[in-house]
Design a protein around this motif. Structure first.
Motif, short mmCIF file in Angstrom:
data_model
loop_
_atom_site.label_atom_id
_atom_site.label_comp_id
_atom_site.label_asym_id
_atom_site.label_seq_id
_atom_site.Cartn_x
_atom_site.Cartn_y
_atom_site.Cartn_z
N LYS A 150 0.83 -1.21 0.00
CA LYS A 150 0.00 0.00 0.00
C LYS A 150 0.87 1.26 0.00
N GLN A 151 1.76 1.34 -1.00
CA GLN A 151 2.68 2.46 -1.05
C GLN A 151 3.21 2.66 -2.46
N PHE A 152 3.77 3.83 -2.67
CA PHE A 152 4.44 4.18 -3.91
C PHE A 152 5.93 4.33 -3.64
N VAL A 153 6.73 4.04 -4.65
CA VAL A 153 8.17 4.28 -4.57
C VAL A 153 8.42 5.69 -5.08
N ILE A 154 9.05 6.49 -4.25
CA ILE A 154 9.23 7.90 -4.55
C ILE A 154 10.71 8.22 -4.69
N ASP A 155 11.02 9.10 -5.61
CA ASP A 155 12.41 9.37 -5.95
C ASP A 155 12.65 10.88 -6.05
N PRO A 156 13.58 11.44 -5.26
CA PRO A 156 13.87 12.87 -5.35
C PRO A 156 14.77 13.18 -6.54
N ASN A 157 14.30 12.79 -7.72
CA ASN A 157 14.98 13.08 -8.98
C ASN A 157 16.40 12.51 -9.00
N VAL A 158 16.54 11.29 -8.50
CA VAL A 158 17.85 10.64 -8.46
C VAL A 158 17.87 9.40 -9.36
N GLY A 159 16.85 8.53 -9.19
CA GLY A 159 16.91 7.22 -9.83
C GLY A 159 16.15 7.09 -11.13
N ARG A 160 15.46 8.13 -11.56
CA ARG A 160 14.66 8.00 -12.79
C ARG A 160 15.55 7.65 -13.97
N GLY A 161 15.15 6.62 -14.68
CA GLY A 161 15.89 6.21 -15.88
C GLY A 161 17.01 5.23 -15.61
N ILE A 162 17.36 5.03 -14.32
CA ILE A 162 18.45 4.09 -14.03
C ILE A 162 18.00 2.93 -13.15
N VAL A 163 16.76 2.99 -12.65
CA VAL A 163 16.22 1.85 -11.90
C VAL A 163 14.84 1.53 -12.44
N ASN A 164 14.45 0.29 -12.31
CA ASN A 164 13.09 -0.09 -12.66
C ASN A 164 12.66 -1.25 -11.77
N ARG A 165 11.38 -1.51 -11.78
CA ARG A 165 10.80 -2.48 -10.86
C ARG A 165 11.25 -3.90 -11.17
N GLU A 166 11.51 -4.19 -12.43
CA GLU A 166 11.80 -5.57 -12.81
C GLU A 166 13.23 -5.98 -12.51
N SER A 167 14.16 -5.02 -12.48
CA SER A 167 15.57 -5.36 -12.32
C SER A 167 16.03 -5.14 -10.88
N PRO A 168 16.74 -6.11 -10.31
CA PRO A 168 17.26 -5.91 -8.95
C PRO A 168 18.28 -4.77 -8.93
N ILE A 169 18.28 -4.03 -7.83
CA ILE A 169 19.21 -2.91 -7.70
C ILE A 169 20.52 -3.41 -7.12
N GLU A 170 21.59 -3.25 -7.88
CA GLU A 170 22.89 -3.73 -7.43
C GLU A 170 23.42 -2.87 -6.29
N GLU A 171 24.37 -3.42 -5.55
CA GLU A 171 24.83 -2.77 -4.32
C GLU A 171 25.43 -1.39 -4.59
N HIS A 172 26.24 -1.25 -5.63
CA HIS A 172 26.86 0.05 -5.90
C HIS A 172 25.80 1.09 -6.25
N LEU A 173 24.74 0.66 -6.94
CA LEU A 173 23.66 1.58 -7.28
C LEU A 173 22.84 1.91 -6.04
N ARG A 174 22.61 0.91 -5.19
CA ARG A 174 21.87 1.15 -3.96
C ARG A 174 22.60 2.19 -3.10
N GLN A 175 23.92 2.08 -3.00
CA GLN A 175 24.69 3.04 -2.21
C GLN A 175 24.60 4.43 -2.82
N TYR A 176 24.65 4.51 -4.14
CA TYR A 176 24.52 5.80 -4.81
C TYR A 176 23.16 6.43 -4.52
N LEU A 177 22.11 5.63 -4.62
CA LEU A 177 20.77 6.13 -4.37
C LEU A 177 20.62 6.63 -2.94
#
Length: 310
Positions: A150-177
């Protein structure tokens, strides 16, 4: 007259969002200042007052827009829970809770529409009460929805275009986010929360020039104990912030300032004499009015032990 955008006539929706965010940029001194709810009501478009923020709920969709314009998170003093949670997930991305349990509630549909259209939102993040005070954070976008939670994933203009729901987020990208989200959301919110609580005065010397003040972490936010909360913060002028971080001065859990022995013995100019040495043995000059917002004794003790061992 409707302005012409690069690829044609600019829609009213786009114009409202663009001008609202430009106005907020000016009114907040490019994100350095907070605004009261009354301040936010001053926005006009074409000479007409336009509401930017919900008053009773967290989600605001004007009648003449097809999607939500803003969301808000209310302030709660330490120890008091918010009526709903806006949390960071294990992937480093933020979540914003539905309103209630009904996916078809008009507010949830308004957010879903903003997600589908990929329009920018304003996030009014509460940093104080009495009167209600907010740090506007913008633009933010909704990336996808998690109906089971019961929630939305919200992004402060950081992850748009580089993350998506289908692909797991790798550790280096998670740290960047996580780092970028902290810089774009948590840091301005933390600064405004702390400076508001300390009435824009240095806790050590009561200097009242906001442009010379920092929201200092008692325990660095990178440390395990470095929680992102006002109880881990103090308003300090830039001199006393630097002195605190360098272990030139420490603050005991009983809120008394100590200056390192070698610094006390040093002979230098008036800044050292009156700005640093004279504070030794003195109680903090400025503290929050609400005792719930006082510095945590445990965190002060942790920082004080680091000062003693320096």
């Amino acid at each position: 007259m409707v302005e012409v955008a690069e690829y044609g006539v600019e829609s009213f929706d786009s114009r409202l969002r663009r001008e609202a965010m430009a106005w907020l940029t000016v009114r907040t001194n490019d994100g350095e200042e907070w605004l009261t709810r009354e301040d936010i009501q001053d926005f006009t478009l074409g000479g007409e007052k336009r509401r930017l923020q919900a008053t009773q709920t967290g989600i605001w969709k004007p009648k003449d827009l097809s999607a939500a314009l803003s969301i808000q998170t209310v302030y709660r003093a330490p120890g008091r829970e918010r009526p709903y949670n806006d949390e960071v997930g294990s992937d480093g991305l933020l979540r914003y809770a539905w309103r209630g349990d009904d996916p078809d509630h008009p507010d949830n549909r308004a957010l879903r529409s903003a997600m589908e259209q990929q329009v920018p939102l304003i996030w009014f993040f509460g940093v104080g009460m009495g009167p209600a005070v907010f740090q506007p954070v913008f633009p933010v976008y909704l990336l996808w929805e998690e109906p089971d939670q019961k929630q939305f994933v919200i992004d402060p203009n950081v992850g748009r275009g580089i993350v998506n729901r289908e692909s797991p987020i790798e550790e280096h990208l998670r740290q960047y986010l996580m780092v970028e989200t902290k810089r774009r959301l948590h840091q301005p919110v933390f600064r405004s929360t702390v400076l508001r609580a300390y009435r824009s005065k240095c806790a050590v010397c009561a200097l009242a020039h906001k442009e010379l003040l920092d929201a200092a972490h008692i325990v660095p936010d990178a440390a395990e104990q470095g929680i992102a909360s006002i109880v881990n913060g103090m308003a300090l002028c830039k001199i006393h912030h630097a002195a605190f971080d360098a272990h030139i001065l420490g603050i005991r859990p009983d809120l008394v300032v100590e200056v390192r022995d070698d610094i006390l013995a040093e002979v230098d100019g008036p800044m050292l004499t009156y700005g640093i040495q004279a504070r030794h043995g003195q109680r903090l000059m400025e503290l929050p009015a609400n005792r719930r917002e006082y510095p945590s004794r445990n965190l002060l003790e942790h920082a004080y032990q680091s000062f003693l061992s320096a």
